[in-house]
Design an enzyme around this catalytic site. Structure first.
Site, PDB file in Angstrom:
ATOM      1  N   ASP A  33      -0.363  18.241  17.046  1.00  0.00           N
ATOM      2  CA  ASP A  33      -0.373  19.310  16.048  1.00  0.00           C
ATOM      3  C   ASP A  33      -1.427  19.066  14.969  1.00  0.00           C
ATOM      4  OD1 ASP A  33       0.452  21.691  14.958  1.00  0.00           O
ATOM      5  OD2 ASP A  33       2.202  20.861  13.931  1.00  0.00           O
TER       6      ASP A  33
ATOM      7  N   ASN B 265      -4.558  20.882  14.670  1.00  0.00           N
ATOM      8  CA  ASN B 265      -5.965  21.225  14.968  1.00  0.00           C
ATOM      9  C   ASN B 265      -6.497  22.305  14.022  1.00  0.00           C
ATOM     10  OD1 ASN B 265      -5.585  19.561  17.120  1.00  0.00           O
ATOM     11  ND2 ASN B 265      -5.699  21.151  18.700  1.00  0.00           N
TER      12      ASN B 265
ATOM     13  N   HIS C 110      -9.471  22.800  17.886  1.00  0.00           N
ATOM     14  CA  HIS C 110      -8.985  22.580  19.259  1.00  0.00           C
ATOM     15  C   HIS C 110     -10.028  21.816  20.072  1.00  0.00           C
ATOM     16  CE1 HIS C 110      -5.629  25.010  18.283  1.00  0.00           C
ATOM     17  NE2 HIS C 110      -6.242  26.161  18.302  1.00  0.00           N
TER      18      HIS C 110
ATOM     19  N   SER D 278       2.581  26.076  23.770  1.00  0.00           N
ATOM     20  CA  SER D 278       3.999  26.434  23.893  1.00  0.00           C
ATOM     21  C   SER D 278       4.159  27.895  24.295  1.00  0.00           C
ATOM     22  CB  SER D 278       4.718  26.193  22.560  1.00  0.00           C
ATOM     23  OG  SER D 278       4.345  27.186  21.623  1.00  0.00           O
TER      24      SER D 278
ATOM     25  N   LEU E 276      -1.080   5.878  35.567  1.00  0.00           N
ATOM     26  CA  LEU E 276      -0.419   6.731  34.572  1.00  0.00           C
ATOM     27  C   LEU E 276      -0.185   8.145  35.110  1.00  0.00           C
ATOM     28  CD1 LEU E 276       0.310   7.221  31.439  1.00  0.00           C
ATOM     29  CD2 LEU E 276      -2.037   8.064  31.255  1.00  0.00           C
TER      30      LEU E 276
END
Ligand code: IPE
Ligand code: IPE
Ligand code: MG
Length: 256
Positions: free
Chosen positions: A22, A24, A39, A67, A133
Protein backbone atom coordinates in the site's frame (compact mmCIF):
# COMPACT_ATOMS: atom_id res chain seq x y z
CA UNK A 1 26.87 -4.68 14.87
CA UNK A 2 25.84 -7.45 12.53
CA UNK A 3 23.56 -6.65 9.62
CA UNK A 4 19.82 -7.15 9.96
CA UNK A 5 19.98 -10.09 7.63
CA UNK A 6 22.59 -11.85 9.79
CA UNK A 7 20.36 -11.46 12.84
CA UNK A 8 17.56 -13.48 11.23
CA UNK A 9 17.21 -17.01 12.58
CA UNK A 10 16.91 -19.02 9.37
CA UNK A 11 15.59 -22.03 11.30
CA UNK A 12 12.50 -20.06 12.31
CA UNK A 13 11.54 -18.21 9.18
CA UNK A 14 7.88 -17.70 8.42
CA UNK A 15 7.07 -20.24 5.71
CA UNK A 16 4.50 -17.90 4.21
CA UNK A 17 4.59 -14.09 4.19
CA UNK A 18 1.64 -12.04 2.92
CA UNK A 19 1.96 -8.37 2.02
CA UNK A 20 -0.57 -5.61 1.42
CA UNK A 21 1.47 -3.38 -0.86
CA UNK A 22 0.00 0.00 0.00
CA UNK A 23 0.93 3.65 -0.46
CA UNK A 24 1.90 3.92 -4.14
CA UNK A 25 -0.55 6.76 -4.75
CA UNK A 26 0.53 8.85 -1.77
CA UNK A 27 4.20 8.22 -2.54
CA UNK A 28 3.68 9.66 -6.03
CA UNK A 29 1.56 12.56 -4.83
CA UNK A 30 4.27 13.54 -2.34
CA UNK A 31 6.60 13.83 -5.31
CA UNK A 32 4.13 15.89 -7.30
CA UNK A 33 3.52 13.01 -9.71
CA UNK A 34 0.40 11.13 -10.70
CA UNK A 35 -0.64 7.87 -9.06
CA UNK A 36 0.56 5.65 -11.89
CA UNK A 37 4.09 6.90 -11.33
CA UNK A 38 3.82 5.39 -7.84
CA UNK A 39 2.57 2.06 -9.18
CA UNK A 40 5.41 2.03 -11.69
CA UNK A 41 7.97 2.45 -8.90
CA UNK A 42 6.14 -0.13 -6.77
CA UNK A 43 7.24 -2.76 -9.29
CA UNK A 44 10.86 -2.25 -8.25
CA UNK A 45 9.87 -3.06 -4.66
CA UNK A 46 8.11 -6.21 -5.84
CA UNK A 47 11.27 -7.31 -7.63
CA UNK A 48 13.43 -6.57 -4.59
CA UNK A 49 11.15 -8.30 -2.06
CA UNK A 50 10.59 -11.38 -4.22
CA UNK A 51 14.36 -11.71 -4.51
CA UNK A 52 14.80 -11.12 -0.76
CA UNK A 53 12.29 -13.85 0.13
CA UNK A 54 13.81 -16.30 -2.34
CA UNK A 55 17.33 -15.67 -0.99
CA UNK A 56 16.24 -16.28 2.60
CA UNK A 57 14.35 -19.45 1.76
CA UNK A 58 10.79 -18.26 2.44
CA UNK A 59 8.52 -20.83 0.76
CA UNK A 60 5.43 -18.74 -0.06
CA UNK A 61 4.98 -15.04 -0.69
CA UNK A 62 1.51 -13.63 -1.31
CA UNK A 63 1.30 -10.10 -2.71
CA UNK A 64 -1.98 -8.19 -2.71
CA UNK A 65 -1.71 -6.36 -6.00
CA UNK A 66 -5.31 -5.53 -6.92
CA UNK A 67 -8.48 -5.96 -4.89
CA UNK A 68 -12.05 -6.55 -6.04
CA UNK A 69 -12.79 -3.06 -4.70
CA UNK A 70 -9.95 -1.52 -6.74
CA UNK A 71 -12.10 -1.98 -9.88
CA UNK A 72 -13.99 1.09 -8.61
CA UNK A 73 -10.96 3.36 -9.06
CA UNK A 74 -10.88 5.85 -11.94
CA UNK A 75 -10.83 4.04 -15.29
CA UNK A 76 -7.49 5.55 -16.27
CA UNK A 77 -5.79 4.17 -13.14
CA UNK A 78 -7.34 0.72 -13.59
CA UNK A 79 -6.20 0.54 -17.21
CA UNK A 80 -2.74 1.79 -16.26
CA UNK A 81 -2.46 -0.88 -13.58
CA UNK A 82 -3.53 -3.65 -15.97
CA UNK A 83 -0.99 -2.53 -18.56
CA UNK A 84 1.73 -2.35 -15.93
CA UNK A 85 0.81 -5.82 -14.75
CA UNK A 86 1.10 -7.33 -18.22
CA UNK A 87 4.33 -5.50 -19.01
CA UNK A 88 5.85 -6.65 -15.71
CA UNK A 89 4.76 -10.25 -16.13
CA UNK A 90 6.22 -10.38 -19.63
CA UNK A 91 9.50 -8.81 -18.53
CA UNK A 92 9.95 -10.77 -15.33
CA UNK A 93 8.93 -14.31 -16.25
CA UNK A 94 12.42 -15.18 -17.41
CA UNK A 95 13.90 -13.97 -14.10
CA UNK A 96 11.29 -15.95 -12.17
CA UNK A 97 12.34 -19.03 -14.09
CA UNK A 98 16.02 -18.39 -13.55
CA UNK A 99 15.42 -18.14 -9.82
CA UNK A 100 13.25 -21.28 -9.73
CA UNK A 101 10.20 -19.23 -8.65
CA UNK A 102 6.75 -20.60 -9.34
CA UNK A 103 3.97 -18.11 -10.05
CA UNK A 104 0.45 -18.64 -8.78
CA UNK A 105 -2.55 -16.32 -9.05
CA UNK A 106 -5.55 -16.02 -6.75
CA UNK A 107 -8.61 -13.93 -7.51
CA UNK A 108 -11.35 -13.57 -10.08
CA UNK A 109 -9.34 -13.97 -13.28
CA UNK A 110 -12.47 -13.63 -15.43
CA UNK A 111 -12.67 -9.98 -14.45
CA UNK A 112 -9.25 -9.24 -15.98
CA UNK A 113 -8.99 -8.05 -19.59
CA UNK A 114 -8.22 -10.84 -22.07
CA UNK A 115 -4.67 -9.66 -22.77
CA UNK A 116 -3.89 -9.79 -19.04
CA UNK A 117 -5.38 -13.27 -18.67
CA UNK A 118 -3.29 -14.43 -21.58
CA UNK A 119 -0.02 -13.02 -20.21
CA UNK A 120 -0.72 -14.56 -16.83
CA UNK A 121 -1.55 -18.00 -18.11
CA UNK A 122 1.62 -18.01 -20.21
CA UNK A 123 3.72 -17.12 -17.20
CA UNK A 124 1.93 -19.68 -15.02
CA UNK A 125 2.69 -22.33 -17.61
CA UNK A 126 6.34 -21.33 -18.01
CA UNK A 127 7.01 -21.35 -14.23
CA UNK A 128 4.79 -24.31 -13.35
CA UNK A 129 7.61 -26.78 -12.81
CA UNK A 130 9.76 -24.56 -10.60
CA UNK A 131 10.33 -25.79 -7.07
CA UNK A 132 11.64 -22.76 -5.15
CA UNK A 133 9.61 -19.86 -3.81
CA UNK A 134 5.91 -19.87 -4.70
CA UNK A 135 4.89 -16.33 -5.57
CA UNK A 136 1.14 -15.90 -5.16
CA UNK A 137 -0.28 -12.78 -6.80
CA UNK A 138 -3.68 -11.70 -5.47
CA UNK A 139 -5.34 -10.03 -8.45
CA UNK A 140 -8.96 -9.01 -8.54
CA UNK A 141 -9.00 -10.75 -5.20
CA UNK A 142 -11.02 -10.19 -2.08
CA UNK A 143 -11.59 -12.50 0.79
CA UNK A 144 -15.36 -12.16 0.78
CA UNK A 145 -15.43 -13.00 -2.94
CA UNK A 146 -13.27 -16.05 -2.18
CA UNK A 147 -15.51 -17.20 0.68
CA UNK A 148 -18.66 -16.84 -1.42
CA UNK A 149 -17.00 -18.91 -4.19
CA UNK A 150 -16.04 -21.56 -1.66
CA UNK A 151 -19.57 -21.75 -0.25
CA UNK A 152 -21.02 -22.06 -3.77
CA UNK A 153 -18.65 -24.89 -4.66
CA UNK A 154 -19.32 -26.74 -1.43
CA UNK A 155 -23.08 -26.38 -1.98
CA UNK A 156 -22.70 -27.75 -5.53
CA UNK A 157 -20.70 -30.72 -4.28
CA UNK A 158 -23.24 -31.40 -1.53
CA UNK A 159 -26.04 -31.28 -4.12
CA UNK A 160 -24.08 -33.69 -6.33
CA UNK A 161 -23.65 -36.08 -3.40
CA UNK A 162 -19.86 -35.64 -3.34
CA UNK A 163 -19.75 -34.02 0.10
CA UNK A 164 -21.67 -35.01 3.22
CA UNK A 165 -22.47 -31.86 5.25
CA UNK A 166 -21.95 -33.85 8.45
CA UNK A 167 -18.32 -34.40 7.47
CA UNK A 168 -17.42 -30.79 6.65
CA UNK A 169 -14.41 -29.72 8.71
CA UNK A 170 -12.05 -26.76 8.72
CA UNK A 171 -9.81 -28.76 6.39
CA UNK A 172 -12.71 -29.19 3.96
CA UNK A 173 -13.35 -25.46 3.89
CA UNK A 174 -9.64 -24.71 3.57
CA UNK A 175 -9.50 -26.98 0.54
CA UNK A 176 -12.15 -24.88 -1.24
CA UNK A 177 -10.30 -21.61 -0.74
CA UNK A 178 -8.07 -20.25 -3.51
CA UNK A 179 -5.10 -20.84 -1.20
CA UNK A 180 -6.10 -24.50 -0.78
CA UNK A 181 -2.66 -26.06 -1.11
CA UNK A 182 -0.71 -23.44 0.85
CA UNK A 183 -0.03 -23.08 4.57
CA UNK A 184 -1.57 -20.02 6.26
CA UNK A 185 0.68 -16.95 6.37
CA UNK A 186 2.51 -16.62 9.68
CA UNK A 187 3.39 -12.99 8.96
CA UNK A 188 1.29 -10.28 7.30
CA UNK A 189 2.92 -6.97 6.44
CA UNK A 190 1.05 -3.81 5.45
CA UNK A 191 2.98 -0.77 4.30
CA UNK A 192 2.09 2.89 4.35
CA UNK A 193 0.63 3.33 7.81
CA UNK A 194 -2.86 1.90 7.34
CA UNK A 195 -4.04 -0.45 10.08
CA UNK A 196 -6.59 -2.58 8.31
CA UNK A 197 -6.94 -5.82 6.38
CA UNK A 198 -8.95 -4.47 3.40
CA UNK A 199 -10.63 -7.77 2.55
CA UNK A 200 -7.36 -9.75 2.32
CA UNK A 201 -7.15 -13.43 3.40
CA UNK A 202 -9.63 -12.98 6.25
CA UNK A 203 -9.81 -16.70 6.98
CA UNK A 204 -6.14 -17.51 6.42
CA UNK A 205 -4.83 -14.69 8.63
CA UNK A 206 -6.61 -16.00 11.73
CA UNK A 207 -3.33 -16.46 13.63
CA UNK A 208 -0.92 -14.45 11.52
CA UNK A 209 1.37 -11.96 13.24
CA UNK A 210 0.53 -8.52 11.86
CA UNK A 211 3.26 -6.02 11.08
CA UNK A 212 2.53 -2.43 10.07
CA UNK A 213 5.06 0.09 8.84
CA UNK A 214 4.76 3.70 7.72
CA UNK A 215 7.14 3.05 4.81
CA UNK A 216 5.33 3.50 1.52
CA UNK A 217 5.42 0.50 -0.79
CA UNK A 218 7.71 2.08 -3.45
CA UNK A 219 10.32 2.67 -0.69
CA UNK A 220 10.03 -0.83 0.81
CA UNK A 221 13.21 -2.87 0.34
CA UNK A 222 14.91 -6.02 1.66
CA UNK A 223 16.13 -4.21 4.80
CA UNK A 224 12.51 -3.36 5.65
CA UNK A 225 11.56 -6.98 5.06
CA UNK A 226 14.34 -8.14 7.39
CA UNK A 227 13.06 -5.73 10.07
CA UNK A 228 9.59 -7.22 9.77
CA UNK A 229 10.92 -10.79 10.00
CA UNK A 230 13.04 -9.91 13.05
CA UNK A 231 10.02 -8.34 14.70
CA UNK A 232 8.06 -11.51 13.96
CA UNK A 233 10.83 -13.67 15.43
CA UNK A 234 10.69 -11.68 18.66
CA UNK A 235 7.03 -12.47 19.22
CA UNK A 236 5.52 -15.24 21.28
CA UNK A 237 2.84 -17.08 19.29
CA UNK A 238 0.45 -18.55 21.84
CA UNK A 239 -2.49 -19.87 19.75
CA UNK A 240 -4.81 -19.46 22.73
CA UNK A 241 -2.52 -21.14 25.25
CA UNK A 242 -0.70 -19.45 28.15
CA UNK A 243 2.83 -18.13 27.87
CA UNK A 244 4.01 -20.77 30.38
CA UNK A 245 2.58 -23.59 28.29
CA UNK A 246 4.31 -22.25 25.20
CA UNK A 247 7.66 -22.05 26.99
CA UNK A 248 7.26 -25.56 28.36
CA UNK A 249 6.52 -26.90 24.88
CA UNK A 250 9.60 -25.15 23.51
CA UNK A 251 11.77 -26.71 26.21
CA UNK A 252 10.35 -30.13 25.43
CA UNK A 253 11.26 -29.67 21.77
CA UNK A 254 14.80 -28.54 22.69
CA UNK A 255 15.32 -31.51 25.05
CA UNK A 256 14.30 -34.10 22.48
C1 IPE B 1 -1.41 0.25 -3.44
O1 IPE B 1 -1.21 1.61 -3.42
C2 IPE B 1 -1.57 -0.33 -4.83
C3 IPE B 1 -2.94 -0.72 -5.18
C4 IPE B 1 -3.98 -0.72 -4.39
C5 IPE B 1 -3.16 -1.17 -6.54
P1 IPE B 1 -2.43 2.62 -3.48
O2 IPE B 1 -2.74 2.89 -4.89
O3 IPE B 1 -3.56 2.14 -2.65
O4 IPE B 1 -1.79 3.92 -2.82
P2 IPE B 1 -2.49 4.91 -1.78
O5 IPE B 1 -3.00 4.08 -0.65
O6 IPE B 1 -3.58 5.61 -2.51
O7 IPE B 1 -1.38 5.81 -1.35
C1 IPE C 1 -5.57 -2.76 -0.52
O1 IPE C 1 -5.15 -1.45 -0.65
C2 IPE C 1 -5.46 -3.46 -1.83
C3 IPE C 1 -4.12 -3.61 -2.37
C4 IPE C 1 -3.00 -3.26 -1.80
C5 IPE C 1 -4.08 -4.22 -3.65
P1 IPE C 1 -6.21 -0.26 -0.82
O2 IPE C 1 -5.41 0.99 -0.84
O3 IPE C 1 -7.10 -0.51 -1.98
O4 IPE C 1 -7.07 -0.38 0.52
P2 IPE C 1 -7.99 0.69 1.25
O5 IPE C 1 -8.97 1.16 0.25
O6 IPE C 1 -7.10 1.80 1.71
O7 IPE C 1 -8.58 -0.06 2.40
MG1 MG D 1 -4.08 2.36 -0.71
Amino acid sequence: MSSLREQIDLQHLPRHIAIIMDGNGRWAKEKGQDRLYGHFHGVESVRNIVEGCAELGVEYLTLYAFSTENWDRPQQEVTGLMELLVETIRKETETLNKNNIKLHVIGDMNMLPDYAQKALSESLEITARNTGLTLIMALSYSSRWELVQAVKHIAEDVAAGKVDPANITQDTLQGYLTTGGFPDPELMIRTSGEYRISNFLLYQLAYAELYFTNVRWPDFRKENLYEAILDYQGRERRFGKTGDQVKQEQETVINH
